[in-house]
Design a protein around this motif. Structure first.
Motif, mmCIF file in Angstrom:
data_model
loop_
_atom_site.group_PDB
_atom_site.id
_atom_site.type_symbol
_atom_site.label_atom_id
_atom_site.label_comp_id
_atom_site.label_asym_id
_atom_site.label_seq_id
_atom_site.Cartn_x
_atom_site.Cartn_y
_atom_site.Cartn_z
ATOM 1 N N PRO A 1 109.752 22.762 55.830
ATOM 2 C CA PRO A 1 108.476 22.776 54.943
ATOM 3 C C PRO A 1 108.358 21.788 54.049
ATOM 4 O O PRO A 1 109.399 21.447 53.284
ATOM 5 N N THR A 2 107.196 21.276 53.565
ATOM 6 C CA THR A 2 107.097 20.319 52.538
ATOM 7 C C THR A 2 106.672 21.036 51.307
ATOM 8 O O THR A 2 105.729 21.942 51.206
ATOM 9 N N ILE B 1 97.547 19.767 64.177
ATOM 10 C CA ILE B 1 97.438 18.920 65.264
ATOM 11 C C ILE B 1 98.636 17.985 65.544
ATOM 12 O O ILE B 1 99.100 18.020 66.831
ATOM 13 N N LEU B 2 99.341 17.490 64.553
ATOM 14 C CA LEU B 2 100.147 16.477 64.691
ATOM 15 C C LEU B 2 101.686 17.113 64.875
ATOM 16 O O LEU B 2 102.540 16.378 65.548
ATOM 17 N N ALA B 3 101.865 18.370 64.242
ATOM 18 C CA ALA B 3 103.301 18.799 63.945
ATOM 19 C C ALA B 3 103.939 18.981 65.475
ATOM 20 O O ALA B 3 105.015 18.613 65.776
ATOM 21 N N PRO B 4 103.049 19.446 66.649
ATOM 22 C CA PRO B 4 103.742 19.760 67.583
ATOM 23 C C PRO B 4 104.202 18.322 68.411
ATOM 24 O O PRO B 4 104.903 18.195 69.410
ATOM 25 N N LEU B 5 103.646 17.266 68.131
ATOM 26 C CA LEU B 5 103.912 15.840 68.628
ATOM 27 C C LEU B 5 105.028 15.071 67.913
ATOM 28 O O LEU B 5 105.500 14.354 68.431
ATOM 29 N N VAL B 6 105.316 15.458 66.602
ATOM 30 C CA VAL B 6 106.433 14.685 65.893
ATOM 31 C C VAL B 6 107.667 15.453 66.000
ATOM 32 O O VAL B 6 107.817 16.739 65.930
ATOM 33 N N PRO B 7 108.620 14.759 66.632
ATOM 34 C CA PRO B 7 110.135 15.605 66.513
ATOM 35 C C PRO B 7 110.534 16.152 65.331
ATOM 36 O O PRO B 7 110.636 15.374 64.257
ATOM 37 N N ALA B 8 110.989 17.117 65.316
ATOM 38 C CA ALA B 8 111.527 17.836 64.103
ATOM 39 C C ALA B 8 112.927 17.355 63.848
ATOM 40 O O ALA B 8 113.058 17.445 62.403
ATOM 41 N N GLY B 9 113.743 17.038 64.727
ATOM 42 C CA GLY B 9 115.055 16.656 64.155
ATOM 43 C C GLY B 9 116.005 17.670 63.968
ATOM 44 O O GLY B 9 115.649 18.803 63.867
ATOM 45 N N GLY B 10 117.224 16.985 63.540
ATOM 46 C CA GLY B 10 118.078 18.253 62.848
ATOM 47 C C GLY B 10 119.163 18.422 63.778
ATOM 48 O O GLY B 10 119.275 17.864 64.986
ATOM 49 N N THR B 11 120.200 19.044 63.431
ATOM 50 C CA THR B 11 121.495 19.509 64.134
ATOM 51 C C THR B 11 120.860 20.325 65.471
ATOM 52 O O THR B 11 120.434 21.438 65.294
ATOM 53 N N ARG C 1 122.687 15.010 62.124
ATOM 54 C CA ARG C 1 122.532 15.263 60.892
ATOM 55 C C ARG C 1 121.360 16.185 60.321
ATOM 56 O O ARG C 1 120.264 15.975 60.857
ATOM 57 N N PRO C 2 121.648 17.049 59.704
ATOM 58 C CA PRO C 2 120.462 18.037 59.108
ATOM 59 C C PRO C 2 119.458 17.173 58.471
ATOM 60 O O PRO C 2 119.561 16.142 57.822
ATOM 61 N N VAL C 3 118.053 17.848 58.680
ATOM 62 C CA VAL C 3 117.076 17.062 58.155
ATOM 63 C C VAL C 3 116.965 17.355 56.487
ATOM 64 O O VAL C 3 117.219 18.522 56.174
ATOM 65 N N SER C 4 116.896 16.413 55.723
ATOM 66 C CA SER C 4 116.668 16.185 54.401
ATOM 67 C C SER C 4 115.255 16.218 53.998
ATOM 68 O O SER C 4 115.124 16.682 52.868
ATOM 69 N N TYR C 5 114.549 15.489 54.489
ATOM 70 C CA TYR C 5 112.940 15.281 54.099
ATOM 71 C C TYR C 5 112.330 15.717 55.261
ATOM 72 O O TYR C 5 112.418 15.648 56.336
ATOM 73 N N PRO C 6 111.233 16.561 54.865
ATOM 74 C CA PRO C 6 110.214 17.151 55.777
ATOM 75 C C PRO C 6 109.529 15.938 56.518
ATOM 76 O O PRO C 6 109.124 14.693 56.031
ATOM 77 N N ARG C 7 109.418 16.075 57.881
ATOM 78 C CA ARG C 7 108.665 15.162 58.702
ATOM 79 C C ARG C 7 107.415 14.829 58.133
ATOM 80 O O ARG C 7 106.684 13.704 58.516
#
Length: 304
Positions: free
Chosen positions: A22-23, A40-50, A57-63
């Motif tokens: 979350p941002t 609309i965009l969230a399902p298309l953007v890779p979330a990333g993370g372990t 690497r764990p996500v440090s900044y919201p996509r």
């Protein structure tokens, strides 16, 4: 020449182990995604993370913050290192701009949004006709000599972007070349790729710069009819011509993002990426308007 065609294919996106981080950054810039756009965009953007068993690497900044930072650069035309401090660090933002261009994520986002718009407007996902045109851009000092050229007709030193759109002006393909490349030469390559990626297309409108052998090549080798839309007799000023005005309007859409008005990119594929981001901004907002005006279906009455 650098070829970029939106196919929705390529290496699969790498999803994260869960939802997006979350941002907490307030949305203060005109280029920021609204809540409706991000849904609309969230399902298309890779979330990333372990990922279990693989690592990462764990996500440090919201996509979402990364997406908003890229959109800010596209909209304002600023340098990457001039990003405001409320965005993630500019090396991280530039990394994802490059990585998503290279791994096909950018193409998948654009492809999905275009299909959604066509479907909500009552069209088939794949077009049957297209429009072809080019635009010459001045190249900044960051554009290397190896990928630029001189357009003698426009008297411009830089690059040229050749685009293909559907009949509503939505982008199908981009080809970035030096400014000295003739339209008909780039047209051979673009039409061949168009026939491969969009086999449903059978008709293409173009201006007189694509006339000649290209028309015969498209008909005999590709099974595509190219119709040349010429200027009116005695025309000396701008006049909207049938069909051609759609692709001209797309150029004006793209140029709303200041990063696309001039070519600042070292690599041609990165300039093509700026064009895609400009269209993603337009299509995301267009989809939110469709969703906002969609009629609400009556809910079935509950049994007592």
């Amino acid at each position: 020449m650098s070829i970029h065609v939106l196919t929705g294919q390529g290496a699969p996106a790498v999803p994260g182990p869960g939802d997006h981080l979350p941002t907490r950054r307030p949305r203060t810039y005109p280029s920021d995604t609204s809540e409706a756009e991000w849904r609309i965009l969230a399902p298309l953007v890779p979330a990333g993370g372990t990922r279990p068993g693989i690592g990462g690497r764990p996500v440090s900044y919201p996509r979402r913050d990364v997406v908003d930072a890229i959109r800010y650069v596209m909209r304002t035309g600023c340098q990457w290192d001039a990003l405001p401090v409320d965005f993630p660090p500019h090396p991280l933002v530039k990394h994802y701009f490059t990585a998503w261009t290279r791994d096909g994520t950018l193409g998948r986002i654009h492809h999905s949004l275009r299909e959604q718009i066509r479907q909500v407007e009552g069209r088939t996902a794949d077009p049957s006709a297209a429009l072809l045109d080019s635009q010459t851009l001045r190249g900044a000092e960051t554009v290397p000599r190896s990928s630029r050229g001189y357009d003698a007709g426009k008297k411009v030193n830089g690059r040229k972007r050749h685009i293909v759109t559907d009949t509503t002006g939505l982008l199908l393909a981009v080809l970035v070349t030096g400014a000295g490349v003739q339209d008909r030469d780039a047209g051979h390559l673009l039409l061949w790729i168009l026939r491969t990626v969009f086999p449903t297309i059978r008709l293409v409108w173009a201006d007189s710069g694509y006339a000649g052998k290209l028309v015969d090549y498209a008909t005999t080798m590709l099974g595509i009819t190219v119709q040349i839309v010429s200027k009116l007799a005695g025309q000396t000023t701008f006049v909207p011509l049938p069909r051609r005005w759609c692709v001209e309007r797309t150029f004006s859409w793209i140029n709303r993002c200041r990063r696309t008005v001039r070519d600042y990119e070292r690599l041609p594929e990165h300039h093509a990426a700026t064009v895609y981001w400009a269209m993603i901004i337009i299509m995301g907002r267009r989809l939110t308007r469709h969703h906002a005006t969609a009629p609400t279906l009556p809910q079935p009455a509950r049994a007592p």
